[in-house]
Design a protein around this motif. Sequence first.
Motif, mmCIF file in Angstrom:
data_model
loop_
_atom_site.group_PDB
_atom_site.id
_atom_site.type_symbol
_atom_site.label_atom_id
_atom_site.label_comp_id
_atom_site.label_asym_id
_atom_site.label_seq_id
_atom_site.Cartn_x
_atom_site.Cartn_y
_atom_site.Cartn_z
ATOM 1 N N PHE A 86 2.353 -17.756 18.578
ATOM 2 C CA PHE A 86 0.895 -17.580 18.711
ATOM 3 C C PHE A 86 0.615 -16.353 19.573
ATOM 4 O O PHE A 86 1.233 -16.175 20.626
ATOM 5 N N PRO A 87 -0.325 -15.502 19.167
ATOM 6 C CA PRO A 87 -0.598 -14.284 19.952
ATOM 7 C C PRO A 87 -1.165 -14.568 21.346
ATOM 8 O O PRO A 87 -1.002 -13.752 22.251
ATOM 9 N N GLU A 88 -1.794 -15.707 21.544
ATOM 10 C CA GLU A 88 -2.348 -16.052 22.862
ATOM 11 C C GLU A 88 -1.251 -16.353 23.880
ATOM 12 O O GLU A 88 -1.467 -16.277 25.083
ATOM 13 N N VAL A 89 -0.085 -16.731 23.401
ATOM 14 C CA VAL A 89 1.020 -17.155 24.262
ATOM 15 C C VAL A 89 1.740 -15.924 24.819
ATOM 16 O O VAL A 89 2.187 -15.062 24.084
ATOM 17 N N LYS A 90 1.820 -15.868 26.140
ATOM 18 C CA LYS A 90 2.458 -14.736 26.812
ATOM 19 C C LYS A 90 3.886 -15.056 27.246
ATOM 20 O O LYS A 90 4.746 -14.184 27.224
ATOM 21 N N ASN A 91 4.151 -16.283 27.678
ATOM 22 C CA ASN A 91 5.483 -16.681 28.139
ATOM 23 C C ASN A 91 5.718 -18.144 27.780
ATOM 24 O O ASN A 91 4.778 -18.951 27.847
ATOM 25 N N VAL A 92 6.965 -18.481 27.454
ATOM 26 C CA VAL A 92 7.362 -19.868 27.204
ATOM 27 C C VAL A 92 8.715 -20.076 27.858
ATOM 28 O O VAL A 92 9.642 -19.289 27.641
ATOM 29 N N TYR A 93 8.816 -21.139 28.658
ATOM 30 C CA TYR A 93 10.057 -21.452 29.352
ATOM 31 C C TYR A 93 10.422 -22.910 29.111
ATOM 32 O O TYR A 93 9.563 -23.790 29.198
ATOM 33 N N LEU A 94 11.699 -23.195 28.834
ATOM 34 C CA LEU A 94 12.208 -24.558 28.794
ATOM 35 C C LEU A 94 12.460 -24.971 30.233
ATOM 36 O O LEU A 94 13.095 -24.231 30.993
ATOM 37 N N ALA A 114 -9.134 -23.718 26.042
ATOM 38 C CA ALA A 114 -9.211 -25.151 25.735
ATOM 39 C C ALA A 114 -9.126 -25.397 24.233
ATOM 40 O O ALA A 114 -8.446 -26.341 23.785
ATOM 41 N N LEU A 115 -9.793 -24.575 23.446
ATOM 42 C CA LEU A 115 -9.728 -24.718 21.993
ATOM 43 C C LEU A 115 -8.324 -24.441 21.464
ATOM 44 O O LEU A 115 -7.863 -25.109 20.533
ATOM 45 N N PHE A 116 -7.642 -23.467 22.038
ATOM 46 C CA PHE A 116 -6.260 -23.190 21.644
ATOM 47 C C PHE A 116 -5.396 -24.428 21.866
ATOM 48 O O PHE A 116 -4.628 -24.827 20.991
ATOM 49 N N VAL A 117 -5.529 -25.025 23.046
ATOM 50 C CA VAL A 117 -4.725 -26.204 23.367
ATOM 51 C C VAL A 117 -5.055 -27.347 22.411
ATOM 52 O O VAL A 117 -4.162 -27.985 21.843
ATOM 53 N N ALA A 118 -6.342 -27.591 22.197
ATOM 54 C CA ALA A 118 -6.767 -28.734 21.380
ATOM 55 C C ALA A 118 -6.469 -28.566 19.895
ATOM 56 O O ALA A 118 -6.084 -29.534 19.226
ATOM 57 N N THR A 119 -6.646 -27.360 19.376
ATOM 58 C CA THR A 119 -6.527 -27.177 17.922
ATOM 59 C C THR A 119 -5.189 -26.625 17.456
ATOM 60 O O THR A 119 -4.791 -26.860 16.320
#
Length: 159
Positions: A86-94, A114-119
């Motif tokens: 997703f383009p909104e996501v800047k970093n992801v860590y396990l 909030a809409l990104f998280v919900a949808t």
Amino acid sequence: MIEILGLLQCNSRLTAKEIAIMTGRQEEEVKMIIERLEADKTIIKYFTLINWEKAGVERVNALIEVKMTPQRDVGFDSVAERIYRFPEVKNVYLMSGAYDLAVFIEGKTMKEVALFVATKLATIENVLSTATHFVLKTYKQDGFIFEDRETDQRLVIQP
């Protein structure tokens, strides 16, 4: 090589000539090392850290804790991949601990986040729950202090 990486991490604008002087190597050797590190993806990207608040740009950053069920044979990887695309996501860590993924996103408004998280995020298969934390102010990022208030740290001595 490690010394060159450290110097570039602190200041990606250093030239090969400046790095050569700092490390005692030849300029051509430094250029070749940097080219090799870029080619093998050890150096992934150069970037500039910007204080967007000072630039007058409104941005909302959030940390989203994600709990999920790992998938057979791939664990968390396939769900993490869906999320980081997703383009909104800047970093992801396990992560270890109470949740599985730490997802950092950026949006224009709290409602957009909030809409990104919900949808988008919460609807992904194997995502069990999310908890969103909005960043209210950035004090330090990537080792850089945004508003360094130089104060006199000496003790006051009174007669």
